[in-house]
Motif scaffolding. Structure first.
Motif, PDB file in Angstrom:
ATOM      1  N   PRO A   4       0.783  -1.347   0.127  1.00  0.00           N
ATOM      2  CA  PRO A   4       0.024   0.022   0.087  1.00  0.00           C
ATOM      3  C   PRO A   4       0.728   1.134  -0.022  1.00  0.00           C
ATOM      4  CG  PRO A   4      -0.237  -1.020   2.398  1.00  0.00           C
ATOM      5  CD  PRO A   4       0.710  -2.068   1.247  1.00  0.00           C
ATOM      6  N   ASP A   8      -2.768   5.280  -1.741  1.00  0.00           N
ATOM      7  CA  ASP A   8      -3.902   4.254  -1.520  1.00  0.00           C
ATOM      8  C   ASP A   8      -4.578   4.728   0.062  1.00  0.00           C
ATOM      9  OD1 ASP A   8      -3.286   2.711  -3.616  1.00  0.00           O
ATOM     10  OD2 ASP A   8      -1.819   1.681  -2.589  1.00  0.00           O
ATOM     11  N   ARG A  12      -8.672   5.925   0.506  1.00  0.00           N
ATOM     12  CA  ARG A  12      -9.307   5.149   1.453  1.00  0.00           C
ATOM     13  C   ARG A  12     -10.131   6.279   2.388  1.00  0.00           C
ATOM     14  NH1 ARG A  12      -8.638  -0.657   3.968  1.00  0.00           N
ATOM     15  NH2 ARG A  12      -8.325  -1.067   1.619  1.00  0.00           N
ATOM     16  N   MET A  45      -4.588  -1.057   6.524  1.00  0.00           N
ATOM     17  CA  MET A  45      -4.123  -1.631   5.224  1.00  0.00           C
ATOM     18  C   MET A  45      -2.521  -2.237   5.385  1.00  0.00           C
ATOM     19  SD  MET A  45      -5.070   1.688   2.707  1.00  0.00           S
ATOM     20  CE  MET A  45      -4.689   0.828   1.423  1.00  0.00           C
ATOM     21  N   TRP A  47       0.161  -1.036   6.438  1.00  0.00           N
ATOM     22  CA  TRP A  47       1.028   0.139   5.855  1.00  0.00           C
ATOM     23  C   TRP A  47       2.339   0.028   6.695  1.00  0.00           C
ATOM     24  CZ3 TRP A  47       3.434   4.677   7.387  1.00  0.00           C
ATOM     25  CH2 TRP A  47       4.249   5.085   6.298  1.00  0.00           C
TER      26      TRP A  47
END
Length: 341
Positions: A4, A8, A12, A45, A47
Motif C-alpha cells: 500500500p 492508497d 480510502r 491496510m 502500511w
C-alpha cells in the motif's frame, strides 16, 4: 498483494496525500480527528514506511550491512561464521536493527555493494571482515562516510574502528605447546594469503619455530575442507612428514583427520592435529580436536554493540581488544611417537 502507498491511504481515508504525509510523520497540519482516521486506515491496510524513503528523509534505515567476498560453500561450512552472525543479530535485535548479509564473488563486487547500499541509504553502517593486505575497501568506506566497524587488527584499517584479538599471540601459544610436547617438525595449513590475519599467523609460526629450533612450513588454502584435505595429503606423503599439523579452521582440521585415517597415520600416536578455531564440530569428532577457544557469539555481540554506539555518537569510534583465544587441550595431541624420525 501490492504494497500500500500513501496514495492508497489518501483515497480510502478521503483526504489528500499531503494530509496523509503529515499524519504519518507526526507533523502539524491536520486535525486530531483526521490524523486518527488516517492512522486507523494505515493500520487496516498494514502500511509500513519504506526504509529507503525514511533514510532519505533523515531517519535510520534500521539495518546494518555485512558483505562477504568468500566462496559461499566455505561460509556455509564454517561454524565460526554461524556463531558470528548469530551474535551480531542478537545484539542488533535489542535495538530493532536487522542484519543484511550478501555473499559476493570478489573484493571488487564487495566495494560495488558498499557504494550502492550507501547511495540508496540501504544501511546505517557496515561490518567489515577479513582485512586484507593494503585493503582497498578501507579508503572506499572512509570516502563514503558511512559508519563501519572492522573485525580484525591491530592497525592497518585507516580511521575505521575495530574489534580485534591477538592472532599472533594465539598462534605462538600453539607452536609453544607443540614444542613442549616434543614436536620438532610442524606444518601450518593457513587460510587465504591476501588476508592480514593469515599473514600474521604465518609470521607467528615462522618466528616461533625459529626461536624454538623447529622445522616449520606454512601452506596457504582457501579455508575449504577440499583444499585442507589436499594439502594434508601432500604433507603426509613426504618422506620426512611433519609430526604435528596446525589448521587455520576447524573444518580443515576435521578434513585433515579424515585424510590421516585414510593414509593409516594414527592421531595422536603418529600425528598431532590442532585447530586455530574451536566449535562443536571440533569437540564431537574422534579424536576430539585440541583448539584455540573463544566465544565467537560474544564477539559478534560486542561488534554489534560497538557499531550501534558508533551510530549514536561518532565520537565513540575506538579500537577494542578482545580476549586472546585460549588453548583447550583434547585428545588429538600427544608427544610424537618417534622423536628421532
Amino acid at each position: 498483494m501490492a504494497r500500500p502507498t500513501i496514495a492508497d491511504i489518501a483515497s480510502r481515508a478521503g483526504v489528500s496525500k499531503g494530509a496523509v504525509s503529515f499524519a504519518l510523520n507526526g507533523r502539524p497540519g491536520v486535525s486530531a480527528a483526521t490524523r486518527e482516521r488516517i492512522l486507523r486506515v494505515a493500520e487496516e491496510m498494514n502500511w509500513r514506511p519504506h526504509s529507503a524513503a525514511r533514510a532519505l528523509g533523515g531517519a535510520r534505515a534500521g539495518t546494518v550491512g555485512l558483505v562477504l567476498a568468500r566462496p559461499a560453500r566455505t561460509i556455509g561450512l564454517e561454524p565460526f561464521f554461524g556463531q558470528l552472525l548469530s551474535g551480531l543479530q542478537a545484539a542488533l535485535s535489542t535495538r530493532g536493527t536487522a542484519l543484511q548479509l550478501l555473499v559476493v564473488e570478489d573484493t571488487a563486487a564487495e566495494i560495488e555493494v558498499y557504494r550502492r547500499w550507501a547511495s540508496e541509504h540501504r544501511v546505517d553502517g557496515f561490518v567489515l571482515v577479513d582485512l586484507q593486505v593494503r585493503d582497498p575497501r578501507v579508503p572506499v568506506l572512509e570516502e563514503l562516510g558511512v559508519p563501519a566497524m572492522v573485525i580484525g587488527g591491530p592497525g592497518r584499517h585507516g580511521r575505521l574502528p575495530s574489534v580485534w584479538a591477538d592472532d599472533r599471540e594465539a598462534m605462538l601459544s600453539l607452536v609453544e605447546y607443540l614444542a613442549a610436547l616434543g614436536h620438532r617438525r610442524i606444518a601450518h595449513l593457513a587460510g587465504l594469503p591476501a588476508f592480514q590475519h593469515t599473514r600474521r599467523r604465518i609470521r607467528a609460526v615462522r618466528d616461533g619455530a625459529r626461536r624454538l629450533g623447529l622445522e616449520a612450513v606454512s601452506l596457504p588454502t582457501d579455508f575449504s575442507d577440499a583444499e585442507g584435505a589436499a594439502a594434508t595429503r601432500t604433507l603426509l606423503a613426504r618422506p620426512r612428514r611433519p609430526t604435528a599439523l596446525i589448521y587455520d579452521s576447524d573444518v580443515m582440521a576435521v578434513a585433515g583427520l579424515g585424510v590421516a585415517a585414510e593414509m593409516g597415520v594414527a592421531v595422536p600416536g603418529e600425528l598431532s592435529v590442532v585447530s586455530f578455531e574451536d566449535s562443536a564440530l571440533a569437540r564431537i569428532v574422534h579424536p576430539a580436536l585440541t583448539a584455540l577457544t573463544r566465544d565467537t557469539f560474544a564477539l559478534g555481540e560486542q561488534v554489534a554493540r560497538a557499531l550501534l554506539a558508533l551510530l549514536d555518537d561518532p565520537e565513540e569510534a575506538r579500537d577494542i581488544k578482545n580476549p586472546t583465544p585460549r588453548l583447550t587441550v583434547r585428545e588429538s595431541t600427544a608427544p610424537p611417537g618417534d622423536r628421532t624420525a
